[in-house]
Design a protein around this motif. Structure first.
Motif, PDB file in Angstrom:
ATOM      1  N   ARG A   1       0.826  -1.208   0.000  1.00 23.54           N
ATOM      2  CA  ARG A   1       0.000   0.000   0.000  1.00 23.54           C
ATOM      3  C   ARG A   1       0.866   1.266   0.000  1.00 23.54           C
ATOM      4  O   ARG A   1       0.641   2.201   0.758  1.00 23.54           O
ATOM      5  CB  ARG A   1      -0.944  -0.007   1.206  1.00 23.54           C
ATOM      6  CG  ARG A   1      -2.149  -0.909   1.035  1.00 23.54           C
ATOM      7  CD  ARG A   1      -3.133  -0.758   2.167  1.00 23.54           C
ATOM      8  NE  ARG A   1      -4.344  -1.538   1.956  1.00 23.54           N
ATOM      9  CZ  ARG A   1      -5.432  -1.108   1.318  1.00 23.54           C
ATOM     10  NH1 ARG A   1      -5.452   0.114   0.822  1.00 23.54           N
ATOM     11  NH2 ARG A   1      -6.475  -1.883   1.181  1.00 23.54           N
ATOM     12  N   LEU A   2       1.848   1.283  -0.871  1.00 20.54           N
ATOM     13  CA  LEU A   2       2.680   2.446  -1.148  1.00 20.54           C
ATOM     14  C   LEU A   2       3.026   2.424  -2.633  1.00 20.54           C
ATOM     15  O   LEU A   2       2.980   1.354  -3.258  1.00 20.54           O
ATOM     16  CB  LEU A   2       3.963   2.421  -0.308  1.00 20.54           C
ATOM     17  CG  LEU A   2       3.830   2.637   1.206  1.00 20.54           C
ATOM     18  CD1 LEU A   2       5.165   2.391   1.890  1.00 20.54           C
ATOM     19  CD2 LEU A   2       3.313   4.034   1.516  1.00 20.54           C
ATOM     20  N   PRO A   3       3.403   3.545  -3.226  1.00 21.13           N
ATOM     21  CA  PRO A   3       3.795   3.535  -4.632  1.00 21.13           C
ATOM     22  C   PRO A   3       5.171   2.902  -4.854  1.00 21.13           C
ATOM     23  O   PRO A   3       6.007   2.850  -3.949  1.00 21.13           O
ATOM     24  CB  PRO A   3       3.838   5.035  -5.002  1.00 21.13           C
ATOM     25  CG  PRO A   3       3.111   5.744  -3.901  1.00 21.13           C
ATOM     26  CD  PRO A   3       3.306   4.915  -2.682  1.00 21.13           C
ATOM     27  N   GLY A   4       5.403   2.438  -6.073  1.00 21.09           N
ATOM     28  CA  GLY A   4       6.735   2.100  -6.554  1.00 21.09           C
ATOM     29  C   GLY A   4       7.411   0.918  -5.934  1.00 21.09           C
ATOM     30  O   GLY A   4       8.646   0.857  -5.906  1.00 21.09           O
ATOM     31  N   VAL A   5       6.666  -0.097  -5.469  1.00 19.39           N
ATOM     32  CA  VAL A   5       7.308  -1.233  -4.811  1.00 19.39           C
ATOM     33  C   VAL A   5       8.240  -1.989  -5.758  1.00 19.39           C
ATOM     34  O   VAL A   5       9.242  -2.559  -5.335  1.00 19.39           O
ATOM     35  CB  VAL A   5       6.255  -2.184  -4.209  1.00 19.39           C
ATOM     36  CG1 VAL A   5       5.486  -2.940  -5.286  1.00 19.39           C
ATOM     37  CG2 VAL A   5       6.886  -3.151  -3.222  1.00 19.39           C
ATOM     38  N   GLY A   6       7.933  -1.970  -7.057  1.00 22.25           N
ATOM     39  CA  GLY A   6       8.767  -2.699  -8.014  1.00 22.25           C
ATOM     40  C   GLY A   6      10.150  -2.131  -8.189  1.00 22.25           C
ATOM     41  O   GLY A   6      11.039  -2.816  -8.713  1.00 22.25           O
ATOM     42  N   THR A   7      10.364  -0.889  -7.738  1.00 27.22           N
ATOM     43  CA  THR A   7      11.692  -0.284  -7.844  1.00 27.22           C
ATOM     44  C   THR A   7      12.591  -0.641  -6.677  1.00 27.22           C
ATOM     45  O   THR A   7      13.802  -0.428  -6.756  1.00 27.22           O
ATOM     46  CB  THR A   7      11.585   1.258  -7.915  1.00 27.22           C
ATOM     47  OG1 THR A   7      11.112   1.764  -6.655  1.00 27.22           O
ATOM     48  CG2 THR A   7      10.628   1.684  -9.021  1.00 27.22           C
ATOM     49  N   MET A   8      12.021  -1.177  -5.585  1.00 21.42           N
ATOM     50  CA  MET A   8      12.781  -1.338  -4.344  1.00 21.42           C
ATOM     51  C   MET A   8      12.917  -2.769  -3.847  1.00 21.42           C
ATOM     52  O   MET A   8      13.926  -3.099  -3.223  1.00 21.42           O
ATOM     53  CB  MET A   8      12.115  -0.518  -3.228  1.00 21.42           C
ATOM     54  CG  MET A   8      11.992   0.950  -3.498  1.00 21.42           C
ATOM     55  SD  MET A   8      11.237   1.806  -2.080  1.00 21.42           S
ATOM     56  CE  MET A   8       9.581   1.094  -2.120  1.00 21.42           C
ATOM     57  N   CYS A   9      11.904  -3.593  -4.072  1.00 22.85           N
ATOM     58  CA  CYS A   9      11.811  -4.843  -3.319  1.00 22.85           C
ATOM     59  C   CYS A   9      12.149  -6.120  -4.084  1.00 22.85           C
ATOM     60  O   CYS A   9      12.764  -7.014  -3.504  1.00 22.85           O
ATOM     61  CB  CYS A   9      10.408  -4.977  -2.732  1.00 22.85           C
ATOM     62  SG  CYS A   9      10.015  -3.672  -1.536  1.00 22.85           S
ATOM     63  N   PRO A  10      11.717  -6.315  -5.339  1.00 23.58           N
ATOM     64  CA  PRO A  10      11.916  -7.613  -6.001  1.00 23.58           C
ATOM     65  C   PRO A  10      13.183  -7.645  -6.856  1.00 23.58           C
ATOM     66  O   PRO A  10      13.467  -6.712  -7.610  1.00 23.58           O
ATOM     67  CB  PRO A  10      10.666  -7.731  -6.876  1.00 23.58           C
ATOM     68  CG  PRO A  10      10.338  -6.319  -7.272  1.00 23.58           C
ATOM     69  CD  PRO A  10      10.800  -5.452  -6.117  1.00 23.58           C
ATOM     70  N   PHE A  11      13.932  -8.743  -6.735  1.00 22.37           N
ATOM     71  CA  PHE A  11      15.166  -8.921  -7.497  1.00 22.37           C
ATOM     72  C   PHE A  11      15.215 -10.363  -7.999  1.00 22.37           C
ATOM     73  O   PHE A  11      14.884 -11.291  -7.265  1.00 22.37           O
ATOM     74  CB  PHE A  11      16.384  -8.613  -6.625  1.00 22.37           C
ATOM     75  CG  PHE A  11      16.436  -7.187  -6.153  1.00 22.37           C
ATOM     76  CD1 PHE A  11      17.163  -6.240  -6.852  1.00 22.37           C
ATOM     77  CD2 PHE A  11      15.740  -6.788  -5.016  1.00 22.37           C
ATOM     78  CE1 PHE A  11      17.194  -4.921  -6.426  1.00 22.37           C
ATOM     79  CE2 PHE A  11      15.774  -5.470  -4.589  1.00 22.37           C
ATOM     80  CZ  PHE A  11      16.497  -4.533  -5.296  1.00 22.37           C
ATOM     81  N   VAL A  12      15.679 -10.552  -9.236  1.00 23.19           N
ATOM     82  CA  VAL A  12      15.686 -11.890  -9.813  1.00 23.19           C
ATOM     83  C   VAL A  12      16.787 -12.002 -10.857  1.00 23.19           C
ATOM     84  O   VAL A  12      17.169 -11.004 -11.485  1.00 23.19           O
ATOM     85  CB  VAL A  12      14.302 -12.219 -10.444  1.00 23.19           C
ATOM     86  CG1 VAL A  12      14.068 -11.408 -11.710  1.00 23.19           C
ATOM     87  CG2 VAL A  12      14.153 -13.707 -10.723  1.00 23.19           C
ATOM     88  N   SER A  13      17.315 -13.209 -11.011  1.00 24.70           N
ATOM     89  CA  SER A  13      18.224 -13.535 -12.105  1.00 24.70           C
ATOM     90  C   SER A  13      18.014 -15.009 -12.424  1.00 24.70           C
ATOM     91  O   SER A  13      17.165 -15.678 -11.824  1.00 24.70           O
ATOM     92  CB  SER A  13      19.686 -13.276 -11.715  1.00 24.70           C
ATOM     93  OG  SER A  13      20.177 -14.311 -10.881  1.00 24.70           O
ATOM     94  N   GLU A  14      18.800 -15.534 -13.360  1.00 19.44           N
ATOM     95  CA  GLU A  14      18.685 -16.950 -13.691  1.00 19.44           C
ATOM     96  C   GLU A  14      19.270 -17.849 -12.619  1.00 19.44           C
ATOM     97  O   GLU A  14      19.259 -19.081 -12.755  1.00 19.44           O
ATOM     98  CB  GLU A  14      19.364 -17.242 -15.033  1.00 19.44           C
ATOM     99  CG  GLU A  14      20.859 -17.072 -15.044  1.00 19.44           C
ATOM    100  CD  GLU A  14      21.289 -15.653 -15.387  1.00 19.44           C
ATOM    101  OE1 GLU A  14      22.451 -15.487 -15.841  1.00 19.44           O
ATOM    102  OE2 GLU A  14      20.479 -14.717 -15.194  1.00 19.44           O
ATOM    103  N   HIS A  15      19.726 -17.249 -11.504  1.00 18.01           N
ATOM    104  CA  HIS A  15      20.280 -18.019 -10.391  1.00 18.01           C
ATOM    105  C   HIS A  15      19.449 -17.931  -9.118  1.00 18.01           C
ATOM    106  O   HIS A  15      19.733 -18.648  -8.158  1.00 18.01           O
ATOM    107  CB  HIS A  15      21.706 -17.556 -10.092  1.00 18.01           C
ATOM    108  CG  HIS A  15      22.637 -17.715 -11.248  1.00 18.01           C
ATOM    109  ND1 HIS A  15      23.142 -18.931 -11.628  1.00 18.01           N
ATOM    110  CD2 HIS A  15      23.114 -16.797 -12.127  1.00 18.01           C
ATOM    111  CE1 HIS A  15      23.921 -18.764 -12.691  1.00 18.01           C
ATOM    112  NE2 HIS A  15      23.917 -17.489 -13.014  1.00 18.01           N
ATOM    113  N   GLY A  16      18.433 -17.068  -9.090  1.00 19.27           N
ATOM    114  CA  GLY A  16      17.629 -16.988  -7.886  1.00 19.27           C
ATOM    115  C   GLY A  16      16.723 -15.775  -7.862  1.00 19.27           C
ATOM    116  O   GLY A  16      16.748 -14.927  -8.763  1.00 19.27           O
ATOM    117  N   ALA A  17      15.906 -15.694  -6.808  1.00 16.71           N
ATOM    118  CA  ALA A  17      14.975 -14.579  -6.611  1.00 16.71           C
ATOM    119  C   ALA A  17      15.026 -14.166  -5.154  1.00 16.71           C
ATOM    120  O   ALA A  17      15.081 -15.012  -4.250  1.00 16.71           O
ATOM    121  CB  ALA A  17      13.556 -14.995  -6.994  1.00 16.71           C
ATOM    122  N   VAL A  18      14.963 -12.850  -4.913  1.00 19.00           N
ATOM    123  CA  VAL A  18      15.066 -12.290  -3.561  1.00 19.00           C
ATOM    124  C   VAL A  18      14.062 -11.155  -3.426  1.00 19.00           C
ATOM    125  O   VAL A  18      13.862 -10.371  -4.356  1.00 19.00           O
ATOM    126  CB  VAL A  18      16.490 -11.764  -3.284  1.00 19.00           C
ATOM    127  CG1 VAL A  18      16.558 -11.093  -1.919  1.00 19.00           C
ATOM    128  CG2 VAL A  18      17.518 -12.888  -3.382  1.00 19.00           C
TER     129      VAL A  18
END
Length: 237
Positions: free
Chosen positions: A29-46
């Motif tokens: 319930r805040l703007p712009g969560v995709g810029t701060m929280c999700p990270f992914v590569s072909e080796h994993g997701a965080v």
């Protein structure tokens, strides 16, 4: 302020070779969560949340890319973080899962570790949010539908159970990211999507997904030969 899901799946590509894909999806319930929280590569997701520290997500994925196990990678970052008690950090690597919720996170907070996935959230209406998210993901693991869409399904289930409890904050956001060991050309447009500011984040993310998938299929139809040959002269005029 957030709940999210990280997953690892193995599958066979069109040539019969085994591949691994990773995905992460998040809403708040805040703007712009995709810029701060999700990270992914072909080796994993965080996913990094609660008192957000983008470095934990960015460096976590870098460590996974360097070959560290997910527990070693993320725990080492937390060990060096003076504000670790206020963090939530979770993710999946090639061979494992890890979830951490510091005791200074705001209620209701919790995390779930399953076979090939993790779910975590804070400032939730209750434990049923993460339970619903987990249950819907587990129920769709054998679906042929793209992972990005199934992750949106999982978040929607958690949202319908109450989600983020701060109803006074109406401007919300959501994001989904997927990466795979498979060599795909071009990368599907629907595997990296964000809705940065809206009152209906998951409905809008689903609509964005549908448009992105439609656009991807149209591009393949029009430019498929050019992508395959890596030569724009082969593109349809």
């Amino acid at each position: 302020m957030t709940f999210s899901i990280c997953v690892r799946e193995t599958y066979e590509d069109d040539d019969g070779d085994e591949q691994t894909r990773f995905g992460v999806a998040v809403t708040t319930r805040l703007p712009g969560v995709g810029t701060m929280c999700p990270f992914v590569s072909e080796h994993g997701a965080v996913a990094t949340q609660s008192l957000v520290n983008e470095r934990l997500g960015r460096k976590g994925v870098e460590y996974l890319d360097d070959g560290l196990g997910v527990e070693d990678a993320l725990q080492s970052l937390l060990n060096a973080d003076a504000n670790a008690p206020a963090r939530q950090l979770h993710g999946v690597g090639r061979d494992g899962e890890f979830a951490f919720s510091g005791d200074e996170c705001m209620d209701h907070y919790d995390d779930v570790v399953g076979d090939g996935y993790t779910v975590a959230g804070n400032l939730l209406t209750g434990s049923e949010v993460l339970e619903a998210t987990s249950d819907v993901y587990e129920g769709t693991r054998d679906d042929d539908r793209p992972l990005a869409l199934r992750l949106i399904d999982a978040l929607e289930a958690g949202h319908e159970e109450g989600g983020d409890k701060r109803e006074d904050l109406t401007v919300q956001s959501a994001a989904v990211k997927v990466a795979t060991t498979e060599d795909r050309e071009p990368e599907p447009y629907y595997d990296d999507l964000r809705v940065d500011a809206t009152e209906t984040p998951l409905a809008d993310l689903r609509e964005t997904y549908e448009y992105a998938k439609q656009g991807y299929e149209a591009a393949l139809e029009k430019y498929g030969d050019a992508y395959e040959d890596d030569d724009m002269d082969a593109a349809e005029e």
